[in-house]
Enzyme design. Sequence first.
Site, PDB file in Angstrom:
ATOM      1  N   ASP A  44       0.973  -1.185   0.135  1.00 46.05           N
ATOM      2  CA  ASP A  44      -0.118  -0.090   0.101  1.00 46.05           C
ATOM      3  C   ASP A  44       0.825   1.295  -0.123  1.00 46.05           C
ATOM      4  O   ASP A  44       1.606   1.472   0.766  1.00 46.05           O
ATOM      5  CB  ASP A  44      -0.855  -0.161   1.166  1.00 46.05           C
ATOM      6  CG  ASP A  44      -1.863   0.981   1.067  1.00 46.05           C
ATOM      7  OD1 ASP A  44      -2.085   1.801   0.149  1.00 46.05           O
ATOM      8  OD2 ASP A  44      -2.993   0.791   1.837  1.00 46.05           O
ATOM      9  N   ASP A  45       0.669   2.125  -1.103  1.00 47.70           N
ATOM     10  CA  ASP A  45       1.403   3.267  -1.117  1.00 47.70           C
ATOM     11  C   ASP A  45       2.866   3.369  -1.302  1.00 47.70           C
ATOM     12  O   ASP A  45       3.673   4.036  -0.799  1.00 47.70           O
ATOM     13  CB  ASP A  45       1.149   4.384   0.130  1.00 47.70           C
ATOM     14  CG  ASP A  45      -0.117   4.739   0.066  1.00 47.70           C
ATOM     15  OD1 ASP A  45      -1.014   4.497  -0.715  1.00 47.70           O
ATOM     16  OD2 ASP A  45      -0.522   5.558   1.049  1.00 47.70           O
ATOM     17  N   CYS A  84      -6.968   3.514  -3.362  1.00 46.72           N
ATOM     18  CA  CYS A  84      -7.121   2.451  -2.717  1.00 46.72           C
ATOM     19  C   CYS A  84      -8.086   1.583  -3.242  1.00 46.72           C
ATOM     20  O   CYS A  84      -8.001   0.432  -3.966  1.00 46.72           O
ATOM     21  CB  CYS A  84      -7.382   2.742  -1.244  1.00 46.72           C
ATOM     22  SG  CYS A  84      -5.906   3.440  -0.484  1.00 46.72           S
ATOM     23  N   ARG A  88      -7.886  -1.802  -5.778  1.00 44.12           N
ATOM     24  CA  ARG A  88      -8.396  -3.163  -5.448  1.00 44.12           C
ATOM     25  C   ARG A  88      -9.472  -3.883  -6.197  1.00 44.12           C
ATOM     26  O   ARG A  88      -9.502  -5.053  -6.282  1.00 44.12           O
ATOM     27  CB  ARG A  88      -8.661  -3.049  -4.026  1.00 44.12           C
ATOM     28  CG  ARG A  88      -7.287  -3.067  -3.033  1.00 44.12           C
ATOM     29  CD  ARG A  88      -7.546  -2.338  -1.732  1.00 44.12           C
ATOM     30  NE  ARG A  88      -6.356  -2.665  -0.847  1.00 44.12           N
ATOM     31  CZ  ARG A  88      -5.221  -1.846  -0.976  1.00 44.12           C
ATOM     32  NH1 ARG A  88      -5.372  -0.674  -2.024  1.00 44.12           N
ATOM     33  NH2 ARG A  88      -4.449  -1.918  -0.372  1.00 44.12           N
ATOM     34  N   LYS A 137      -5.884  -5.501   4.167  1.00 39.73           N
ATOM     35  CA  LYS A 137      -6.619  -4.176   4.026  1.00 39.73           C
ATOM     36  C   LYS A 137      -7.514  -4.789   2.668  1.00 39.73           C
ATOM     37  O   LYS A 137      -7.384  -5.256   1.738  1.00 39.73           O
ATOM     38  CB  LYS A 137      -5.922  -3.185   3.510  1.00 39.73           C
ATOM     39  CG  LYS A 137      -6.682  -2.003   2.934  1.00 39.73           C
ATOM     40  CD  LYS A 137      -5.668  -0.785   2.754  1.00 39.73           C
ATOM     41  CE  LYS A 137      -6.577   0.395   1.978  1.00 39.73           C
ATOM     42  NZ  LYS A 137      -5.602   1.452   1.506  1.00 39.73           N
ATOM     43  N   HIS A 139     -11.017  -2.793   1.836  1.00 39.17           N
ATOM     44  CA  HIS A 139     -11.462  -1.477   1.279  1.00 39.17           C
ATOM     45  C   HIS A 139     -12.387  -1.537   0.058  1.00 39.17           C
ATOM     46  O   HIS A 139     -12.453  -0.928  -0.791  1.00 39.17           O
ATOM     47  CB  HIS A 139     -10.342  -0.668   0.852  1.00 39.17           C
ATOM     48  CG  HIS A 139     -10.437   0.728   1.251  1.00 39.17           C
ATOM     49  ND1 HIS A 139      -9.591   1.926   1.242  1.00 39.17           N
ATOM     50  CD2 HIS A 139     -11.585   1.328   1.604  1.00 39.17           C
ATOM     51  CE1 HIS A 139     -10.132   2.802   1.669  1.00 39.17           C
ATOM     52  NE2 HIS A 139     -11.524   2.844   1.743  1.00 39.17           N
ATOM     53  N   SER A 162      -8.485   1.382   5.073  1.00 37.74           N
ATOM     54  CA  SER A 162      -7.158   1.874   5.430  1.00 37.74           C
ATOM     55  C   SER A 162      -7.123   2.160   6.821  1.00 37.74           C
ATOM     56  O   SER A 162      -7.951   2.480   7.493  1.00 37.74           O
ATOM     57  CB  SER A 162      -6.977   3.376   4.737  1.00 37.74           C
ATOM     58  OG  SER A 162      -6.869   2.966   3.474  1.00 37.74           O
ATOM     59  N   HIS A 251       1.439   2.459   3.833  1.00 36.60           N
ATOM     60  CA  HIS A 251       0.512   3.481   4.096  1.00 36.60           C
ATOM     61  C   HIS A 251       0.808   4.100   5.527  1.00 36.60           C
ATOM     62  O   HIS A 251       1.353   3.385   6.465  1.00 36.60           O
ATOM     63  CB  HIS A 251      -0.831   2.811   4.093  1.00 36.60           C
ATOM     64  CG  HIS A 251      -2.183   4.032   3.865  1.00 36.60           C
ATOM     65  ND1 HIS A 251      -2.347   4.545   4.763  1.00 36.60           N
ATOM     66  CD2 HIS A 251      -2.701   4.162   2.864  1.00 36.60           C
ATOM     67  CE1 HIS A 251      -3.556   5.653   4.340  1.00 36.60           C
ATOM     68  NE2 HIS A 251      -3.760   5.070   3.294  1.00 36.60           N
ATOM     69  N   ASP A 302      -0.404  -1.072  -4.831  1.00 36.84           N
ATOM     70  CA  ASP A 302      -1.800  -0.465  -5.381  1.00 36.84           C
ATOM     71  C   ASP A 302      -1.864   0.762  -5.979  1.00 36.84           C
ATOM     72  O   ASP A 302      -2.748   1.310  -6.631  1.00 36.84           O
ATOM     73  CB  ASP A 302      -2.835  -0.304  -4.051  1.00 36.84           C
ATOM     74  CG  ASP A 302      -2.434   0.646  -3.017  1.00 36.84           C
ATOM     75  OD1 ASP A 302      -1.247   1.007  -3.043  1.00 36.84           O
ATOM     76  OD2 ASP A 302      -3.081   1.053  -2.312  1.00 36.84           O
ATOM     77  N   ASN A 303      -0.707   1.729  -5.907  1.00 37.38           N
ATOM     78  CA  ASN A 303      -0.434   2.723  -6.319  1.00 37.38           C
ATOM     79  C   ASN A 303       0.935   3.418  -5.766  1.00 37.38           C
ATOM     80  O   ASN A 303       1.523   2.937  -4.704  1.00 37.38           O
ATOM     81  CB  ASN A 303      -1.591   4.136  -6.083  1.00 37.38           C
ATOM     82  CG  ASN A 303      -1.919   4.147  -4.432  1.00 37.38           C
ATOM     83  OD1 ASN A 303      -2.854   3.698  -4.006  1.00 37.38           O
ATOM     84  ND2 ASN A 303      -0.981   4.451  -3.757  1.00 37.38           N
ATOM     85  N   LYS A 333       0.521   9.318  -5.958  1.00 33.03           N
ATOM     86  CA  LYS A 333      -0.623   9.010  -5.422  1.00 33.03           C
ATOM     87  C   LYS A 333      -1.799   9.901  -5.864  1.00 33.03           C
ATOM     88  O   LYS A 333      -1.771  11.326  -5.791  1.00 33.03           O
ATOM     89  CB  LYS A 333      -0.498   8.519  -3.930  1.00 33.03           C
ATOM     90  CG  LYS A 333      -2.013   8.001  -3.464  1.00 33.03           C
ATOM     91  CD  LYS A 333      -2.020   7.569  -2.069  1.00 33.03           C
ATOM     92  CE  LYS A 333      -3.277   7.065  -1.595  1.00 33.03           C
ATOM     93  NZ  LYS A 333      -3.309   6.689  -0.147  1.00 33.03           N
TER      94      LYS A 333
END
Length: 525
Positions: A44-45, A84, A88, A137, A139, A162, A251, A302-303, A333
């Site tokens: 994540d991130d 997010c 996903r 996660k 989401h 998140s 994240h 994810d990004n 992001k």
Amino acid sequence: MGWLLLKVMLVGVSFLGCLYPLVDFCISGKARGQKPNFVIILADDMGWGDLGANWAETKDTANLDKMASEGMRFVDFHAAASTCSPSRASLLTGRLGLRQGVTRNFAVTSVGGLPLNETTLAEALQQAGYATAMIGKWHLGHHGSYHPNFRGFDYYFGIPYSHDMGCSDTPGYNHPPCPACPRGGGPSRNLERDCYTDVALPLYENLDIVEQPVDLSRLAQQYAEKATQFIQHASASGRPFLLYVGLAHMHVPLPATQPSVAPQGRSLYGAALQEMDSLVGQIKDQVDRTARENTLLWFTGDNGPWAQKCELAGSVGPFAGSWQTRRGGSPAKQTTWEGGHRVPALAYWPGRVPVNVTSTALLSVLDIFPTVVSLAQASLPRGRHFDGMDASEVLFGRSQSGHRMLFHPNSGAAGEFGALQTVRLGSYKAFYVTGGAKACDGSTGREQYHEPPLIFSLEGDAAEGEPLDRGAAEYQAVLPQVRKALADVLQDIASDNTSRADYAQDPSVTPCCSPDHVACRCQAA
């Protein structure tokens, strides 16, 4: 009444014995043919430049770097969106947000989630006899039928959104800092601090909240333990398995690391990156011990990094989005610049994926769904168009041909959510809209629309610093191809069976184990 009945049928059965009678996941079960297993790990991130195997200046990813040397590293791999929930949703369906309906993030109070008429990867593999688990996660909706246990996952352990979307007694490091959960009196709210202080973070095991607020300092080890347990028991059952791990790292809030983990002079981000790398290493070690020759492990993100978090955000590497940074705002992001979309990616499968290979194929998170479905000999859902491709030939070293084009949806910066206004065509990148994301310095680049579009050549300008001259022959040759590609995909989406997500909100659906206690605590303060 139906929701209550389903919950009664599902809960109360130990994972270590038989997970759910409903799905016949028992340790005594026997394999129905030798099919491959799949472990998909989504960071994540995490920035493209955070991975040591991507020539990061600091080497905080020893396990991931080792995995790259033992497998395949992708250097032109992209998230399906740059925030997010949309990212996903695309991973689990192989479809862009304009098709499957998820174009922005879901909230703590969201009634809906990924539309129920969309088939998830877990549902497709369940139908093919797979045991399935999701850890981390989610989401994509937590209320009622949107919960992971009703979207194809036999087992779920994690936070439903998140981990900054709720307070914790171990708030970790954030920018700006967030307070711990309130313990008495009325809950405090300070929107200027960008913190959630009204409701504590819930940790679910299947349909039950087992901890609220969750202890973020223990979360990585809990995820590692649950993941390795699932691999061990699913392997013992003889059934093929799918494990999807949605990491909390990188994240914010970053975990409050101990001095032994973050020695003096070491960055908090680097220490957290090492913790994430250790978690991934534990999962890989379990795969190697129990199902090495028959398991595809796919790691990606994810990004890109959340630039406004400053020193607590990751590195975009050479993908600096210089055109945007000169005008203020972030190119990471939420944006469609390379820093927001290009993510680390590795594939590991001893004996199948070649060793120590770098692939330059243009690939996407969208490709995970059709590739895994194909390798599992499962069936793609009917009546749906897919934006991903079966990347098996690339994975097995038989091809370097990925996509000719990718479409990056607007993901919270400039433009309408989900709209396709950035087109990747070979080594060219066309932008119809720019700006809108906040940088560390607090600036937000002005939202600008471009007609005709800005076009960059990434082959000689990875930093996206200087667009092609609109009067140049190169620009004039590329522009009609961009226009046709965009028109074709929009026409295809218009002719597809598309879904619409329910983004309604209702405070009554907020996950809360004990509404009588401040911030929803499982035990009295």
